[in-house]
Design a protein around this motif. Structure first.
Motif, PDB file in Angstrom:
ATOM      1  N   GLY A 125     -18.328  -2.113 -16.381  1.00 23.73           N
ATOM      2  CA  GLY A 125     -19.473  -1.656 -17.153  1.00 23.73           C
ATOM      3  C   GLY A 125     -20.773  -1.598 -16.388  1.00 23.73           C
ATOM      4  O   GLY A 125     -21.843  -1.507 -16.987  1.00 23.73           O
ATOM      5  N   LEU A 126     -20.701  -1.634 -15.063  1.00 23.78           N
ATOM      6  CA  LEU A 126     -21.901  -1.681 -14.198  1.00 23.78           C
ATOM      7  C   LEU A 126     -22.769  -2.890 -14.503  1.00 23.78           C
ATOM      8  O   LEU A 126     -23.980  -2.888 -14.231  1.00 23.78           O
ATOM      9  N   GLU A 127     -22.167  -3.946 -15.044  1.00 25.32           N
ATOM     10  CA  GLU A 127     -22.935  -5.108 -15.477  1.00 25.32           C
ATOM     11  C   GLU A 127     -23.121  -6.159 -14.394  1.00 25.32           C
ATOM     12  O   GLU A 127     -23.858  -7.125 -14.575  1.00 25.32           O
ATOM     13  N   GLY A 128     -22.450  -5.997 -13.256  1.00 28.21           N
ATOM     14  CA  GLY A 128     -22.662  -6.887 -12.129  1.00 28.21           C
ATOM     15  C   GLY A 128     -22.072  -8.270 -12.264  1.00 28.21           C
ATOM     16  O   GLY A 128     -22.426  -9.179 -11.506  1.00 28.21           O
ATOM     17  N   LYS A 129     -21.141  -8.437 -13.210  1.00 29.78           N
ATOM     18  CA  LYS A 129     -20.622  -9.781 -13.482  1.00 29.78           C
ATOM     19  C   LYS A 129     -19.166  -9.966 -13.063  1.00 29.78           C
ATOM     20  O   LYS A 129     -18.756 -11.070 -12.703  1.00 29.78           O
ATOM     21  N   GLN A 130     -18.370  -8.908 -13.143  1.00 28.48           N
ATOM     22  CA  GLN A 130     -16.944  -9.020 -12.883  1.00 28.48           C
ATOM     23  C   GLN A 130     -16.468  -7.769 -12.149  1.00 28.48           C
ATOM     24  O   GLN A 130     -16.823  -6.648 -12.529  1.00 28.48           O
ATOM     25  N   LEU A 131     -15.681  -7.957 -11.087  1.00 28.08           N
ATOM     26  CA  LEU A 131     -15.181  -6.800 -10.356  1.00 28.08           C
ATOM     27  C   LEU A 131     -14.352  -5.899 -11.259  1.00 28.08           C
ATOM     28  O   LEU A 131     -13.560  -6.368 -12.068  1.00 28.08           O
ATOM     29  N   ALA A 132     -14.547  -4.590 -11.099  1.00 25.43           N
ATOM     30  CA  ALA A 132     -13.745  -3.613 -11.829  1.00 25.43           C
ATOM     31  C   ALA A 132     -12.355  -3.517 -11.193  1.00 25.43           C
ATOM     32  O   ALA A 132     -12.050  -4.211 -10.213  1.00 25.43           O
ATOM     33  N   GLU A 133     -11.528  -2.639 -11.723  1.00 25.60           N
ATOM     34  CA  GLU A 133     -10.152  -2.481 -11.236  1.00 25.60           C
ATOM     35  C   GLU A 133     -10.127  -1.644  -9.957  1.00 25.60           C
ATOM     36  O   GLU A 133      -9.636  -0.508  -9.938  1.00 25.60           O
ATOM     37  N   LEU A 134     -10.656  -2.207  -8.869  1.00 26.69           N
ATOM     38  CA  LEU A 134     -10.789  -1.444  -7.630  1.00 26.69           C
ATOM     39  C   LEU A 134      -9.433  -0.975  -7.105  1.00 26.69           C
ATOM     40  O   LEU A 134      -9.265   0.187  -6.725  1.00 26.69           O
ATOM     41  N   GLY A 135      -8.462  -1.882  -7.069  1.00 27.00           N
ATOM     42  CA  GLY A 135      -7.143  -1.526  -6.568  1.00 27.00           C
ATOM     43  C   GLY A 135      -6.464  -0.477  -7.412  1.00 27.00           C
ATOM     44  O   GLY A 135      -5.860   0.475  -6.890  1.00 27.00           O
ATOM     45  N   ALA A 136      -6.542  -0.619  -8.732  1.00 24.03           N
ATOM     46  CA  ALA A 136      -5.910   0.344  -9.631  1.00 24.03           C
ATOM     47  C   ALA A 136      -6.547   1.722  -9.501  1.00 24.03           C
ATOM     48  O   ALA A 136      -5.849   2.750  -9.549  1.00 24.03           O
ATOM     49  N   MET A 137      -7.857   1.770  -9.315  1.00 20.40           N
ATOM     50  CA  MET A 137      -8.519   3.063  -9.144  1.00 20.40           C
ATOM     51  C   MET A 137      -8.108   3.707  -7.823  1.00 20.40           C
ATOM     52  O   MET A 137      -7.917   4.932  -7.741  1.00 20.40           O
ATOM     53  N   HIS A 138      -7.953   2.900  -6.791  1.00 16.60           N
ATOM     54  CA  HIS A 138      -7.503   3.453  -5.516  1.00 16.60           C
ATOM     55  C   HIS A 138      -6.071   3.969  -5.608  1.00 16.60           C
ATOM     56  O   HIS A 138      -5.740   5.022  -5.037  1.00 16.60           O
ATOM     57  N   GLU A 139      -5.216   3.258  -6.318  1.00 16.87           N
ATOM     58  CA  GLU A 139      -3.809   3.640  -6.423  1.00 16.87           C
ATOM     59  C   GLU A 139      -3.555   4.746  -7.439  1.00 16.87           C
ATOM     60  O   GLU A 139      -2.446   5.271  -7.533  1.00 16.87           O
ATOM     61  N   SER A 140      -4.572   5.137  -8.186  1.00 15.18           N
ATOM     62  CA  SER A 140      -4.424   6.201  -9.180  1.00 15.18           C
ATOM     63  C   SER A 140      -4.306   7.559  -8.494  1.00 15.18           C
ATOM     64  O   SER A 140      -4.449   7.682  -7.276  1.00 15.18           O
ATOM     65  N   ALA A 141      -4.088   8.595  -9.286  1.00 17.11           N
ATOM     66  CA  ALA A 141      -4.018   9.954  -8.754  1.00 17.11           C
ATOM     67  C   ALA A 141      -5.315  10.356  -8.062  1.00 17.11           C
ATOM     68  O   ALA A 141      -5.311  11.188  -7.148  1.00 17.11           O
ATOM     69  N   ALA A 142      -6.432   9.751  -8.487  1.00 15.07           N
ATOM     70  CA  ALA A 142      -7.730  10.085  -7.896  1.00 15.07           C
ATOM     71  C   ALA A 142      -7.922   9.475  -6.517  1.00 15.07           C
ATOM     72  O   ALA A 142      -8.808   9.892  -5.769  1.00 15.07           O
ATOM     73  N   SER A 143      -7.123   8.458  -6.171  1.00 18.56           N
ATOM     74  CA  SER A 143      -7.160   7.811  -4.850  1.00 18.56           C
ATOM     75  C   SER A 143      -8.590   7.463  -4.434  1.00 18.56           C
ATOM     76  O   SER A 143      -9.079   7.873  -3.377  1.00 18.56           O
ATOM     77  N   VAL A 144      -9.263   6.671  -5.247  1.00 12.15           N
ATOM     78  CA  VAL A 144     -10.670   6.335  -5.030  1.00 12.15           C
ATOM     79  C   VAL A 144     -10.823   5.446  -3.795  1.00 12.15           C
ATOM     80  O   VAL A 144     -10.097   4.464  -3.622  1.00 12.15           O
ATOM     81  N   ARG A 145     -11.778   5.795  -2.945  1.00  9.96           N
ATOM     82  CA  ARG A 145     -12.103   4.977  -1.775  1.00  9.96           C
ATOM     83  C   ARG A 145     -13.548   4.505  -1.767  1.00  9.96           C
ATOM     84  O   ARG A 145     -13.891   3.575  -1.049  1.00  9.96           O
ATOM     85  N   VAL A 146     -14.411   5.181  -2.525  1.00  7.28           N
ATOM     86  CA  VAL A 146     -15.822   4.827  -2.568  1.00  7.28           C
ATOM     87  C   VAL A 146     -16.122   4.213  -3.928  1.00  7.28           C
ATOM     88  O   VAL A 146     -15.743   4.772  -4.967  1.00  7.28           O
ATOM     89  N   PHE A 147     -16.823   3.075  -3.909  1.00 14.10           N
ATOM     90  CA  PHE A 147     -17.153   2.365  -5.143  1.00 14.10           C
ATOM     91  C   PHE A 147     -18.647   2.071  -5.162  1.00 14.10           C
ATOM     92  O   PHE A 147     -19.224   1.654  -4.158  1.00 14.10           O
ATOM     93  N   SER A 148     -19.267   2.290  -6.323  1.00 22.98           N
ATOM     94  CA  SER A 148     -20.710   2.090  -6.430  1.00 22.98           C
ATOM     95  C   SER A 148     -21.099   1.834  -7.878  1.00 22.98           C
ATOM     96  O   SER A 148     -20.550   2.446  -8.794  1.00 22.98           O
ATOM     97  N   ASP A 149     -22.056   0.952  -8.073  1.00 20.20           N
ATOM     98  CA  ASP A 149     -22.689   0.767  -9.385  1.00 20.20           C
ATOM     99  C   ASP A 149     -23.987   1.568  -9.457  1.00 20.20           C
ATOM    100  O   ASP A 149     -24.903   1.193 -10.181  1.00 20.20           O
ATOM    101  N   ASP A 150     -24.065   2.646  -8.704  1.00 18.63           N
ATOM    102  CA  ASP A 150     -25.316   3.398  -8.567  1.00 18.63           C
ATOM    103  C   ASP A 150     -26.020   3.574  -9.902  1.00 18.63           C
ATOM    104  O   ASP A 150     -25.414   3.907 -10.918  1.00 18.63           O
ATOM    105  N   GLY A 151     -27.328   3.407  -9.836  1.00 23.09           N
ATOM    106  CA  GLY A 151     -28.148   3.290 -11.037  1.00 23.09           C
ATOM    107  C   GLY A 151     -28.490   1.837 -11.278  1.00 23.09           C
ATOM    108  O   GLY A 151     -29.528   1.517 -11.837  1.00 23.09           O
ATOM    109  N   LYS A 152     -27.610   0.973 -10.808  1.00 30.23           N
ATOM    110  CA  LYS A 152     -27.833  -0.466 -10.832  1.00 30.23           C
ATOM    111  C   LYS A 152     -27.394  -1.038  -9.492  1.00 30.23           C
ATOM    112  O   LYS A 152     -26.477  -0.537  -8.853  1.00 30.23           O
ATOM    113  N   CYS A 153     -28.049  -2.108  -9.100  1.00 32.96           N
ATOM    114  CA  CYS A 153     -27.721  -2.789  -7.851  1.00 32.96           C
ATOM    115  C   CYS A 153     -26.702  -3.895  -8.103  1.00 32.96           C
ATOM    116  O   CYS A 153     -26.763  -4.586  -9.132  1.00 32.96           O
ATOM    117  N   VAL A 154     -25.740  -4.041  -7.198  1.00 33.46           N
ATOM    118  CA  VAL A 154     -24.881  -5.227  -7.226  1.00 33.46           C
ATOM    119  C   VAL A 154     -25.710  -6.339  -6.596  1.00 33.46           C
ATOM    120  O   VAL A 154     -25.686  -6.562  -5.384  1.00 33.46           O
TER     121      VAL A 154
END
Length: 428
Positions: A125-154
């Protein structure tokens, strides 16, 4: 038509050559090329570049389709010469799960105007409290490699360290929106002489610089990759330069508007100039241009941030932050970097195609204009000069700071894997 012959184009600003496109690839580059049955594009000395790649685009879908959709945003991208964009995660719902990033990725494939690579959120939720599903997003069809809370700072150092450690497993990168929140509470513009005169809350440079300093140290400590979003101050340039001198895996981007506009424009109180990070001083602009020229700043990224009319046509304090930029980025770079002698066209290709594609690990994008490579290409008429008219934008939003300003250059043709998305300056 499967074959296109581009005749007499200056490849990367060099000598005039012919380029034959056959299907989705560049079949040949040379002089006096001919191909029976090919569509012929007379380039007449225009500049041929690899398709542009944007590391930082807000497409707003899902959730804010009143501002932009994947379709309208990619049409704007093609109009600006882009063949790939990275779609930021601050949508509604936030792109913090495999399901949402796959939705954005599929919408991009359906649009057909450019490749859309989703950026996953770092935290839930871009809330800066708990890591999102980074591995699952990378392993998805979208094959995500870049992660950002842009609009908010970690801003939590422990969360940032964990994110940097996590993405090492698949060569991912954390793209940080560098803004110490406690130093920018109530901030409305750059902190300095102009903010003092106008009585607007100041946004100090140190709020950006302190986060960058912390994060380059963290990245070095864990041996991971960090990318600095929309770097905007001279001090930030020096920190990144120092980190690179250490051999650390740090990259950075600058927006076109931070290469051209300054906080003096805020004197008008026109919310079109309200942006995050804020417009800085003339000294900062000079430092950013020099850093882009010498490679300290790796690339230009638009931070294309569309907003509906009602979110910008209001008093300054209530206005949303952000500017659209996909359709004017190349013109601004020509004006600020090429016409000033700081970059040649080969340098533009490096900063707007090769490097951003490498940072995002995009296969098939940011490739040389040579035989056997994917035909992701853009033709630019550098002699053209025209007045920006937002009514003609392909984007759904009109919040450009360049309305009525004369800028050089015009994208005449864009090709995505050999298929024209823009012909003679018009969307196909």
């Amino acid at each position: 038509m499967s074959k296109t012959l581009i005749r007499g184009a200056k490849v990367l600003g060099g000598r005039a050559l012919d380029v034959l496109i056959d299907g989705g690839t560049v079949a040949a580059v040379g002089t006096g090329l001919d191909a029976d049955g090919a569509r012929v594009v007379e380039a007449d000395g225009q500049i041929l570049l690899p398709g542009l790649v944007d590391l930082h685009t807000h497409l707003r879908e899902p959730g804010r389709e009143d501002s932009e959709t994947v379709l309208t945003g990619t049409r704007a991208a093609a109009s600006g010469g882009y063949t790939a964009v990275h779609a930021m995660a601050n949508t509604f719902p936030v792109a913090d799960t495999a399901g949402v990033v796959e939705q954005v990725w599929r919408l991009g494939r359906e649009s057909g105007y450019c490749d859309v690579q989703p950026v996953g959120a770092v935290t839930v939720g871009l809330e800066g409290k708990q890591l999102a599903e980074l591995g699952a997003m990378h392993e998805s069809a979208a094959s995500v490699r870049v992660f950002s809370d842009d609009g908010k700072c970690v801003d939590d150092a422990v969360i940032m360290r964990r994110a940097l450690e996590y993405v090492k497993a698949f060569d991912g990168v954390i793209a940080q929106h560098a803004q110490e929140p406690r130093l920018t509470e109530g901030a409305q513009m750059n902190e300095g002489a102009v903010s003092a005169e106008l009585g607007l809350g100041g946004w100090p440079a140190v709020a950006e610089e302190s986060i960058i300093a912390r994060d380059v140290l963290l990245a070095a400590h864990v041996g991971s990759r960090v990318h600095i979003c929309h770097l905007s101050t001279a001090g930030s340039v020096e920190i990144v330069r120092w980190a690179k001198s250490k051999g650390w895996n740090v990259t950075a981007e600058v927006t076109p508007h931070h290469l051209l506009l300054t906080d003096e424009l805020v004197r008008s109180y026109d919310p079109v100039y309200k942006v995050n990070p804020p417009l800085r001083t003339e000294a900062d602009v000079r430092a950013l241009r020099e850093a882009l020229a010498d490679g300290t700043i790796d690339c230009v990224a638009t931070d294309h941030a569309p907003h509906p009319h009602e979110d910008k046509d209001c008093e300054w304090g209530a206005a949303a932050m952000g500017m659209v930029g996909l359709e004017t980025a190349l013109s601004v770079v020509q004006h600020t970097m090429v016409e000033t002698g700081l970059l040649d066209w080969a340098g533009v290709a490096d900063r707007m195609s090769f490097r951003p594609a490498a940072i995002g690990r995009l296969a098939g994008q940011g490739r040389p204009v040579s035989a056997g490579e994917p035909a992701n290409l853009v033709l630019v008429d550098p002699a053209y000069r025209g007045t920006v008219d937002s009514a003609r934008f392909a984007s759904r939003s009109r919040n450009t700071p360049y309305q009525g300003r004369e800028l050089p250059g015009r994208v005449t043709h864009t090709f995505l894997r050999g298929r024209a998305t823009v012909m003679d300056g018009k969307l196909v």
